[in-house]
Design a protein around this motif. Structure first.
Motif, PDB file in Angstrom:
ATOM      1  N   GLU A  93      -2.317   0.504   7.789  1.00  0.00           N
ATOM      2  CA  GLU A  93      -1.439  -0.549   7.268  1.00  0.00           C
ATOM      3  C   GLU A  93      -0.237   0.024   6.523  1.00  0.00           C
ATOM      4  O   GLU A  93       0.891  -0.437   6.684  1.00  0.00           O
ATOM      5  CB  GLU A  93      -2.237  -1.483   6.334  1.00  0.00           C
ATOM      6  CG  GLU A  93      -1.371  -2.598   5.749  1.00  0.00           C
ATOM      7  CD  GLU A  93      -2.145  -3.530   4.829  1.00  0.00           C
ATOM      8  OE1 GLU A  93      -3.344  -3.292   4.607  1.00  0.00           O
ATOM      9  OE2 GLU A  93      -1.525  -4.481   4.318  1.00  0.00           O
TER      10      GLU A  93
ATOM     11  N   HIS B 217       2.690  -6.940   4.574  1.00  0.00           N
ATOM     12  CA  HIS B 217       1.313  -6.444   4.769  1.00  0.00           C
ATOM     13  C   HIS B 217       0.859  -6.647   6.208  1.00  0.00           C
ATOM     14  O   HIS B 217       1.484  -7.389   6.971  1.00  0.00           O
ATOM     15  CB  HIS B 217       0.343  -7.184   3.829  1.00  0.00           C
ATOM     16  CG  HIS B 217       0.482  -6.762   2.404  1.00  0.00           C
ATOM     17  ND1 HIS B 217      -0.403  -5.915   1.790  1.00  0.00           N
ATOM     18  CD2 HIS B 217       1.446  -7.050   1.484  1.00  0.00           C
ATOM     19  CE1 HIS B 217      -0.005  -5.702   0.534  1.00  0.00           C
ATOM     20  NE2 HIS B 217       1.117  -6.377   0.325  1.00  0.00           N
ATOM     21  N   ILE B 218      -0.244  -5.959   6.531  1.00  0.00           N
ATOM     22  CA  ILE B 218      -0.932  -6.166   7.805  1.00  0.00           C
ATOM     23  C   ILE B 218      -2.336  -6.667   7.465  1.00  0.00           C
ATOM     24  O   ILE B 218      -2.970  -6.152   6.535  1.00  0.00           O
ATOM     25  CB  ILE B 218      -1.035  -4.850   8.615  1.00  0.00           C
ATOM     26  CG1 ILE B 218       0.325  -4.140   8.707  1.00  0.00           C
ATOM     27  CG2 ILE B 218      -1.619  -5.131  10.004  1.00  0.00           C
ATOM     28  CD1 ILE B 218       1.418  -4.887   9.428  1.00  0.00           C
TER      29      ILE B 218
ATOM     30  N   HIS C 150       0.837  -1.218   0.000  1.00  0.00           N
ATOM     31  CA  HIS C 150       0.000   0.000   0.000  1.00  0.00           C
ATOM     32  C   HIS C 150       0.870   1.266   0.000  1.00  0.00           C
ATOM     33  O   HIS C 150       2.033   1.218  -0.390  1.00  0.00           O
ATOM     34  CB  HIS C 150      -1.020  -0.045   1.137  1.00  0.00           C
ATOM     35  CG  HIS C 150      -1.743  -1.363   1.183  1.00  0.00           C
ATOM     36  ND1 HIS C 150      -2.799  -1.670   0.359  1.00  0.00           N
ATOM     37  CD2 HIS C 150      -1.486  -2.493   1.899  1.00  0.00           C
ATOM     38  CE1 HIS C 150      -3.192  -2.916   0.579  1.00  0.00           C
ATOM     39  NE2 HIS C 150      -2.408  -3.454   1.508  1.00  0.00           N
TER      40      HIS C 150
HETATM   41 ZN   LIG Z   1      -2.303  -5.228   2.543  1.00  0.00          ZN
END
Ligand SMILES: [Zn+2]
Length: 322
Positions: free
Chosen positions: A24, A78-79, A10
Motif C-alpha cells: 500500500e 489509501h489502498i 503509510h
Molecule cells: Zn491505509
C-alpha cells in the motif's frame, strides 16, 4: 493560491496493507506524487505532502503539518484490504458543508478516472472517525483506492495507466471543489519524424527518399506492399491516459498506395485506419481521436500489409491531447 495538502498513506516502517505482491505505501506514494504533478502542471495551486519518499510519518505528524501549513483541503490516499473490491471514500461523520462539497466533488471524478481504464465497483461515499479526518482543521477526504488483496483490483493497481488515471481523477475532483477551470488545453502535442532519434524503426525493406517536396523533414521512408506486416513504427511517450488526436503526414504521389494501413495502439486495442497516399500530401491528416494509455511505446505503425498497389510511405506522426 489555494493550498492543497496530499497525504500518501503509510510509508517507511509501515507498509500498510500488502497483497498480491503489492504494498500500500508504494501505491499511495505513486498516486500522490502524480496527483501533485498533475495539479501543479494544470492549476495555480500550492501543494504540500506529508511525505514524498518512503519514510515513516505518524498520523499526528501528518495532521499537525497540514494544520500548521494552513491547508485549504486535505486528501489522504489509501489502498483498501480485507476482502472486497472497488473504490470508496470517507469524510468525518459530522463534517461541515465544505467537507461534504469536497467529498461530492472528489468521489465521482476518481471513480470516473479509474473507469477509463477498467471496471471498478463504486462502494460509495462513507463516513468514519479516522484520525486524518478528525484531527485535520480543514475539509478532508480519505480515499480507499481498490483492494490490494483482490486479484482483479491488484491487476489494475499494477498498471501505470490506472495509477495515472486515479491521480488525474483526484486532481480533477480537487480542482472542481476549488472552482478552478478545466485544465489548460495545450497540455501536450508532439511530432515524431522518421528521423527522430530512437523514435522510429523500420526494417531494411523500407527505402529512404527525399524525392517529394511534400516530405516532412529531410526525407521519408517507403516500401512495396506485401502480404506481411513489416511495419514502420513511430514511438511516442504519452504523458497521461486520455484522449488524443493522432495525425500523419506523408508526401502524395499518383504512384503511392491507395489504402496504406495505419495501426494505432489504443487503450482498448489496435485500430487500423487506411490512408489514401495518392493525395492530400504534405499536410497533417487526422486518423481520428483515440483513448490512449500513458507510457512510452510504439504507438503508430504504417503497415505494408495491403493488397493495394503502390508504395506505402512513412514520414511523420503528430499526437495532440484533446
Ligand atoms: Zn491505509
Amino acid at each position: 493560491m489555494p493550498k492543497v495538502y496530499i497525504d500518501p498513506g503509510h510509508g517507511g516502517t509501515d507498509p500498510g496493507a500488502v497483497g498480491n505482491g503489492l504494498q500500500e505505501k508504494a501505491l499511495t506514494l505513486d498516486i500522490s506524487l502524480q496527483l501533485r504533478n498533475i495539479l501543479l502542471a494544470n492549476w495555480a495551486v500550492d501543494v504540500r505532502m506529508s511525505r514524498t519518499t518512503d519514510i515513516t510519518r505518524s498520523l499526528a505528524y501528518r495532521t499537525d503539518d497540514a494544520n500548521a501549513w494552513g491547508a485549504n483541503l486535505l486528501v489522504s490516499v489509501h489502498i483498501n484490504s480485507g476482502g472486497g473490491t472497488g473504490f470508496e471514500s470517507y469524510r468525518y461523520p459530522t463534517s461541515d458543508a465544505a467537507t461534504v462539497n469536497l467529498h461530492n466533488a472528489l468521489h465521482p471524478r476518481v471513480i470516473g478516472g479509474m473507469r477509463t481504464i477498467g471496471g471498478v465497483t463504486d462502494r460509495g461515499l462513507k463516513t468514519a472517525n479516522f484520525h486524518m479526518l478528525r484531527e485535520s482543521a480543514m475539509p478532508a477526504v480519505l480515499t480507499e483506492n481498490l483492494f490490494i488483496d483482490s486479484v482483479a483490483d491488484s491487476n489494475l493497481l499494477r498498471r501505470a495507466d490506472f495509477i495515472t488515471a486515479t491521480a488525474r481523477g483526484h486532481a480533477e475532483g480537487i480542482a472542481a471543489y476549488l472552482g478552478l477551470s478545466a485544465p489548460n488545453p495545450p497540455t501536450f502535442s508532439t511530432i515524431v519524424d522518421n528521423t527522430t532519434a530512437g523514435r522510429f524503426t523500420a526494417s531494411t525493406n523500407w527505402g529512404t527518399s527525399s524525392y517529394s517536396a511534400q516530405r516532412y523533414g529531410a526525407d521519408y521512408r517507403f516500401a512495396n506492399p506485401t502480404l506481411a506486416s513489416d511495419s514502420a513504427w513511430f514511438k511516442v511517450n504519452i504523458p497521461a491516459a486520455g484522449n488524443y488526436r493522432v495525425e500523419v503526414r506523408h508526401p502524395a504521389d499518383p504512384g503511392y498506395n491507395s489504402s496504406a494501413p495505419h495501426v494505432v495502439v489504443t487503450a482498448s486495442g489496435n485500430r487500423t485506419v487506411n490512408v489514401d497516399q495518392r493525395s492530400s500530401g504534405g499536410v497533417w491528416r487526422s486518423l481520428g481521436t483515440f483513448g490512449l494509455a500513458a507510457g512510452d511505446r510504439n504507438l503508430v505503425a504504417v503497415s505494408r500489409w495491403t493488397s493495394s498497389t503502390g508504395y506505402v510511405v512513412a514520414d511523420a506522426v503528430r499526437v495532440t491531447r484533446v
